[in-house]
Scaffold this active site. Sequence first.
Site, PDB file in Angstrom:
ATOM      1  N   CYS A  97       0.823  -1.215   0.000  1.00 39.89           N
ATOM      2  CA  CYS A  97       0.000   0.000   0.000  1.00 39.89           C
ATOM      3  C   CYS A  97       0.854   1.261   0.000  1.00 39.89           C
ATOM      4  O   CYS A  97       0.428   2.298  -0.511  1.00 39.89           O
ATOM      5  CB  CYS A  97      -0.947  -0.007   1.195  1.00 39.89           C
ATOM      6  SG  CYS A  97      -0.128  -0.101   2.799  1.00 39.89           S
ATOM      7  N   HIS A 176      -3.203   1.505   7.003  1.00 40.28           N
ATOM      8  CA  HIS A 176      -3.319   1.472   5.552  1.00 40.28           C
ATOM      9  C   HIS A 176      -3.092   2.871   4.983  1.00 40.28           C
ATOM     10  O   HIS A 176      -3.458   3.878   5.594  1.00 40.28           O
ATOM     11  CB  HIS A 176      -4.705   0.948   5.168  1.00 40.28           C
ATOM     12  CG  HIS A 176      -4.933   0.873   3.695  1.00 40.28           C
ATOM     13  ND1 HIS A 176      -4.147   0.118   2.857  1.00 40.28           N
ATOM     14  CD2 HIS A 176      -5.866   1.474   2.899  1.00 40.28           C
ATOM     15  CE1 HIS A 176      -4.582   0.243   1.621  1.00 40.28           C
ATOM     16  NE2 HIS A 176      -5.614   1.069   1.624  1.00 40.28           N
TER      17      HIS A 176
END
Length: 478
Positions: A97, A176
């Site tokens: 990510c 994230h």
Amino acid sequence: MPVDINRLTDGWLELESDPGLFTLLLEDFGVKGVQVEEIYDLQKNIEGPVYGFIFLFRWIEERRARRKIVETTEIYVKDEEAVNNIFFAQQVVPNSCATHALLSVLLNCSDIDLGNTLSRLKVHTKGMCPENKGWAIGNTPELACAHNSHAMPQARRRMDRNSGVSTGRFTGEAFHFVSFVPINGHLFELDGLKPFPMDHGPWGEKEAWTDKFRRVMSDRLGISTGEQDIRFNLMAVVPDRRIAITHKLKMLRTNQTIVSAALEKLLKSKRTESRSLETVDKIKKEEESPVKLSSEYSQLLEMNEKDDSSVPMSKELESLVSLNSSSDSVEIIGETEIKKENPPPSPPPSFIGAGTFSPKDLLSLLKNLESEINITEQHLCDENEKRAMFKVDDCRRTHNYDEFICTFLSMLAHQGELGDLVSQHLITNRKPNMGSVQNSGSRGVVRNYNKKTTTNGSSPKTPSSKRRRGRTKYRKRK
């Protein structure tokens, strides 16, 4: 690290949220003129242009379990052609990510020097669907090597235990990265774990796109309502500060050269003017000298009228007199012109005219330029030192200290000092628990005291025990 093309998408490691790490990662990608900065105050204006924002937030296990459910949201952009025309890639590779967030910003900006690797990736993925773009990212060896080169050694061991999509710090929770970028006048949120990009709408005519971003983030984080979740991190992708500082320093030095040349020229003209004034004063003192010379030459001519040899001489003197008189007349004319052109001097104002400066003003401007140059040079030095510290911190982060620690402990054990150090460490850890040991001892005393109380029927220190002993003696006397 060696690249196994067959398992390239299986070995991505999780990265920390650090602006220095992301800046070095950009350099490894081949990007030039870009850096990453951490944003500490969301309400503070950001100086200079911003390419995009990278937002790190907590990804709870419950959300992760529901990520496969496609939610019907108004801000989702579901037009296939519109989605394929922007760079939006779904995250199909675990722990990627961080790279996804960077690429979502870089590949949606047209005025960034991407380098060979990202330029080739941008051309190759043009018109692809988000899933194929995600696989293209995961199967690019240069990106995988650059990504893993900045991971901690613990991340490799942690990867075997955690097989989640994003970075994990403890069970049931992970963090994230998502990106916020301006695309075609709209603020887009690009999250690789979502099925579609999210369009937060356009920003106002008299505001920057960063103002729109601040409003969206304030509502999401609960800053406007006071219910703020502090467990987040925000970074901005901005131009390299060193480029702007270097350009500013170059302009300051150019201006310094121009001002110095203008000051030198002005001082030179002042010196020439002072010399001309001295010449005028000298002419004033010699205004009567032509008359004296003419009378002397006339007397000399009268004395030599009777002498035939004095004629040529007289002619020469006449010519000399005429020459002197003509020259004197010229000098006088020049003097009158100077007097007409130069009236009596008045106190000079600060600015003599439009676009002109006095020497005092130029000296003050030159001093300010020198001070600004020193400050700018210090800023450039600070940026270079900060970039050097990024590399030092990265070396410390990625270095594997396991071999050193094992060797050090083995040497201590070989010298017979490891046992003593462990014992001292255990004793040190027990010191804060001495209060509980004393309490347990006091509880033991209480237990012995209770036994005596049970045996004798009462405490020997109470008055009833004294009376009991008295009664016993009375019974014995009977």
